[in-house]
Design a protein around this motif. Structure first.
Motif, short mmCIF file in Angstrom:
data_model
loop_
_atom_site.label_atom_id
_atom_site.label_comp_id
_atom_site.label_asym_id
_atom_site.label_seq_id
_atom_site.Cartn_x
_atom_site.Cartn_y
_atom_site.Cartn_z
N LEU A 47 0.74 -1.17 19.26
CA LEU A 47 -0.36 -0.94 18.32
C LEU A 47 -0.01 0.03 17.20
N PHE A 48 1.11 0.70 17.31
CA PHE A 48 1.46 1.71 16.31
C PHE A 48 1.56 1.14 14.89
N PRO A 49 2.24 -0.01 14.67
CA PRO A 49 2.27 -0.55 13.30
C PRO A 49 0.89 -0.89 12.75
N VAL A 50 0.00 -1.40 13.60
CA VAL A 50 -1.36 -1.69 13.16
C VAL A 50 -2.07 -0.41 12.76
N PHE A 51 -1.92 0.61 13.58
CA PHE A 51 -2.53 1.91 13.28
C PHE A 51 -2.01 2.47 11.97
N MET A 52 -0.69 2.42 11.76
CA MET A 52 -0.09 2.98 10.55
C MET A 52 -0.51 2.21 9.31
N LEU A 53 -0.59 0.88 9.41
CA LEU A 53 -1.02 0.10 8.24
C LEU A 53 -2.45 0.45 7.86
N GLY A 54 -3.33 0.58 8.85
CA GLY A 54 -4.70 0.98 8.57
C GLY A 54 -4.78 2.37 7.98
N LEU A 55 -3.97 3.30 8.51
CA LEU A 55 -3.96 4.67 8.00
C LEU A 55 -3.49 4.72 6.56
N PHE A 56 -2.42 4.00 6.23
CA PHE A 56 -1.92 3.98 4.86
C PHE A 56 -2.94 3.37 3.91
N ALA A 57 -3.61 2.30 4.36
CA ALA A 57 -4.59 1.66 3.50
C ALA A 57 -5.74 2.60 3.18
N VAL A 58 -6.17 3.39 4.16
CA VAL A 58 -7.26 4.34 3.94
C VAL A 58 -6.80 5.55 3.14
N ALA A 59 -5.63 6.09 3.49
CA ALA A 59 -5.16 7.33 2.87
C ALA A 59 -4.74 7.14 1.43
N PHE A 60 -4.06 6.02 1.13
CA PHE A 60 -3.51 5.83 -0.21
C PHE A 60 -4.27 4.79 -1.03
N GLY A 61 -5.19 4.05 -0.38
CA GLY A 61 -5.89 3.00 -1.10
C GLY A 61 -7.00 3.50 -2.00
N ALA A 62 -7.42 4.75 -1.81
CA ALA A 62 -8.53 5.28 -2.62
C ALA A 62 -8.17 5.38 -4.09
#
Length: 286
Positions: A47-62
């Motif tokens: 699940l780590f890649p899924v977690f990291m992709l979601g984290l990057f999308a939230v952190a840098f997508g703003a």
């Protein structure tokens, strides 16, 4: 020669001959059961890649979509990082997972007990590789579904892109698995396995276009990354999932899929040779 070592060949001789496929399927089922029971392993390699992709999308997508250059369509952060996370998933499922599992099993004496049973190295590795294949496919499917439905990433619609994804995935996860087997001989104990394996995997992810966009890395670091398979796995995934115009951001200005195939094939052979040369049921001198 010890009694156990003397008895092992005779046990194998008396054991009924079974097809490697049947033994591999049974062993893969056992490995999958052990994998599911290990919650920490499930998270950090599944699940780590899924977690990291979601984290990057939230952190840098703003800050909006990524626009790397003229003539290149803007993409969401999730779309930019998806290829790298797919490559990372292959590395974690094969390289990190097998290196840790086999090192721990050797340190705790499980491999020595296997060596005294009719289970051959071929059957043992058929089970391990079967487990990596199943978890790798499920992990990749989960990542694609998460990206497409939750993060609204536009996935490819043409067959050529999916064909590229398929052969890069097969070559990449097979190479990762064999290199994981080879690396499993390096840790001296179960306690040191994580300290040896995880930093190697982490460094490779940072320099190979997983946690940092590859085109933003200095050229010398890109050259260093090119010595290792993860860079080529990520490049192949970028070719499958990013617009063709983004090829201009690669080192030679193109996806260079022939180079991807050659590099992964070379590392596949290297991994097979190293795995065959280094694998032992017990550590030398134990």
């Amino acid at each position: 020669m010890s009694t156990a070592a003397a008895v092992a060949p005779s046990r194998r001789a008396r054991a009924p001959r079974r097809g490697l496929l049947a033994v591999g399927v049974r062993q893969a089922g056992f490995e999958l059961l052990q994998y599911v029971r290990a919650g920490d392993t499930m998270f950090f390699t599944f699940l780590f890649p899924v977690f990291m992709l979601g984290l990057f999308a939230v952190a840098f997508g703003a800050s909006g979509d990524v626009e790397p250059g003229p003539g290149m369509p803007p993409l969401s952060v999730a779309a930019v990082f998806l290829p790298g996370m797919l490559a990372s998933g292959m590395l974690l499922s094969g390289f990190q997972n097998l290196a840790l599992d086999i090192a721990v099993e050797r340190s705790e004496g499980m491999l020595k007990r296997y060596g005294g049973t009719p289970l051959s190295p071929a059957g043992y590795f058929a089970g391990k590789f079967g487990q990596v294949a199943v978890t790798g496919v499920i992990q990749t499917a989960l990542l694609l579904v998460f990206a497409g439905t939750v993060l609204r990433v536009a996935l490819p619609t043409d067959a050529v892109a999916w064909l590229t994804f398929a052969w890069v995935f097969v070559l990449g996860i097979a190479t990762s698995a064999l290199l994981g087997v080879a690396l499993s001989s390096l840790p001296r104990s179960a306690k040191s396995a994580t300290a040896v394996v995880v930093p190697i995997a982490l460094i490779l992810q940072f320099v190979s276009g997983v946690y940092l966009t590859f085109w933003q890395l200095p050229e010398w670091l890109q050259n260093v990354a090119g010595l290792f398979p993860l860079k080529w796995m990520a490049q192949g995934m970028r070719a499958a999932f990013l617009p063709d115009s983004y090829a201009a951001l690669e080192q030679n200005g193109q996806w260079n899929l022939a180079g991807v195939a050659i590099a992964l094939a070379v590392w596949l052979v290297v991994g097979a040779v190293l795995a065959r040369a280094t694998f032992r049921w017990t550590r030398l001198g134990a």
